[in-house]
Design an enzyme around this catalytic site. Structure first.
Site, mmCIF file in Angstrom:
data_model
loop_
_atom_site.group_PDB
_atom_site.id
_atom_site.type_symbol
_atom_site.label_atom_id
_atom_site.label_comp_id
_atom_site.label_asym_id
_atom_site.label_seq_id
_atom_site.Cartn_x
_atom_site.Cartn_y
_atom_site.Cartn_z
ATOM 1 N N SER A 179 0.815 -1.208 0.000
ATOM 2 C CA SER A 179 0.000 0.000 0.000
ATOM 3 C C SER A 179 0.851 1.262 0.000
ATOM 4 O O SER A 179 0.357 2.348 -0.227
ATOM 5 C CB SER A 179 -0.937 0.005 1.213
ATOM 6 O OG SER A 179 -0.196 0.135 2.390
ATOM 7 N N LYS B 75 1.330 4.098 7.014
ATOM 8 C CA LYS B 75 0.603 4.995 6.106
ATOM 9 C C LYS B 75 1.118 6.421 6.257
ATOM 10 O O LYS B 75 1.827 6.738 7.213
ATOM 11 C CB LYS B 75 -0.902 4.971 6.430
ATOM 12 C CG LYS B 75 -1.600 3.632 6.201
ATOM 13 C CD LYS B 75 -1.798 3.366 4.723
ATOM 14 C CE LYS B 75 -2.517 2.027 4.487
ATOM 15 N NZ LYS B 75 -1.707 0.881 4.964
#
Lengths: 216, 216
Positions: free
Chosen positions: B140, B177
């Site tokens: 991701s 993230k």
DNA sequence: ATTTGTTTCGAACATCTGTTCGCTTATTTA
DNA sequence: TAAATAAGCGAACAGATGTTCGAAACAAAT
């Protein structure tokens, strides 16, 4: 390279070399070996050394005092010995690697004047071998997740396999690219669609990239 | 035992001994030292060695080839040198950091049962503070050049700035993230167009990613 | 018993290595 | 400026170390 083909005397000599080297922090002389294993003549010690050298257990530099060292195979065996002897003591293995700055074609890559600083890294990260660090310039390998100013750890080797990421010397400057041989030519492939493949037939492979380090 | 009382030449000699010893796995001879530092006479090398011996930096066994070794104090200094990585500014130490495996919500992140192994890294790479390592799952963050199975070094902190890459705890699993606060909400942004932003109001920030390590 | 191969020994030799000495050169100090 | 000190050089020397050679001891095979 089976230990069973070693005579008692040969085992004795190998063990003595290991022990003396550990005790004195330098390889022993022939006379020291002779005394350690109970041989009364230096020539006998040399005879044993020559045998072990021929069998591939030892290396030796001619006419150099204390020039005895374990060959790769011999080292492997010695390490097994040591690991067995003191199993719990896990001395973290570290490698001291130079960060190479300026690159000059022709000359040795790892010359002292080219080294900016040193860094000590765990062997678990970079593995064994002769390693140096290179700071990445440009974004030509961005799709391989290697960014500008990343540091790559390069293990010195003259050749590479297809798909390896390598550090290569091209026109006095070091570059990091993917290595590919095809149709008798060597190609250095960027991993960024904005760049074109480079014909690397004249390039000098410095080594293979074995790790990437990035400080944020 | 201050290094500042050393002359350039003396520093040069100490460094040469360290380097030659590492390269050849045995202490150098006076002639090897002389050549390494550019002295044209063996006697000059001996002169330097005698000085350093008298100052307590080196030990030497009389009339023994390659009988040079670092004294206890000299060794200590050499280790400091290595630890400092000889970086021009940063006298960094090493940081012993845990590689965290399973993550359990609620409990302390750095509990012993969560730690797979330890790694020692130079502070120049990860900086100061309480650091742990996390192995990255998934792709991701690929556009931030962070791949699956990379290790990220995370400095423990409860908050973050917009744009920081953070490790956050969300539903019993750790995720890496980009951190963003907007409209009173906290967002955890993936850097891969195949993934959607995550509302992170309930997420627990573990810390900020300060380094990325990748073994190839 | 003889042969063959291995191992050890002693000695001589060549090279490497550490040590000493006198002399020069440069730098510092008086 | 003159003296003193530090640093380097070259040569000679002594000791340490590696090398070579022939002979002897030993074991195994014929």
């Amino acid at each position: 390279m089976d230990e069973s083909q070693l005579s008692d005397r040969q085992r004795q000599v190998l063990e003595a070399i290991r022990r003396l080297k550990q005790e004195t922090d330098m390889p022993p002389t022939l006379r020291e070996i002779a005394e350690a294993v109970g041989l009364k003549s230096v020539a006998s010690a040399k005879y044993q050394i020559d045998q072990l050298k021929q069998m591939g257990w030892l290396d030796q530099i001619d006419n150099v005092s204390r020039g005895i060292s374990f060959s790769d195979q011999g080292t492997r065996h010695q390490q097994e010995q040591e690991a067995a002897a003191e199993s719990n003591v896990h001395l973290g293995n570290f490698v001291r690697v130079p960060l190479v700055g300026r690159i000059a074609a022709g000359g040795p890559i790892l010359a002292e004047q080219n080294i900016d600083e040193w860094m000590t890294l765990p062997e678990s990260l970079v593995g064994k071998g002769e390693i140096f660090l290179l700071k990445v310039k440009g974004d030509s390998m961005i799709d391989a997740a290697i960014c500008e100013d990343d540091m790559v750890a390069v293990r010195v080797q003259k050749t590479a396999e297809n798909g390896d990421i390598v550090a290569a010397l091209l026109d006095d400057s070091a570059t990091v690219k993917t290595f590919k041989q095809r149709d008798g030519h060597t190609w250095l492939l960027p991993r960024n669609s904005n760049y074109e493949p480079i014909l690397g037939d004249e390039a000098q492979i410095m080594g293979k990239v074995v790790a990437v380090l990035r400080s944020l």
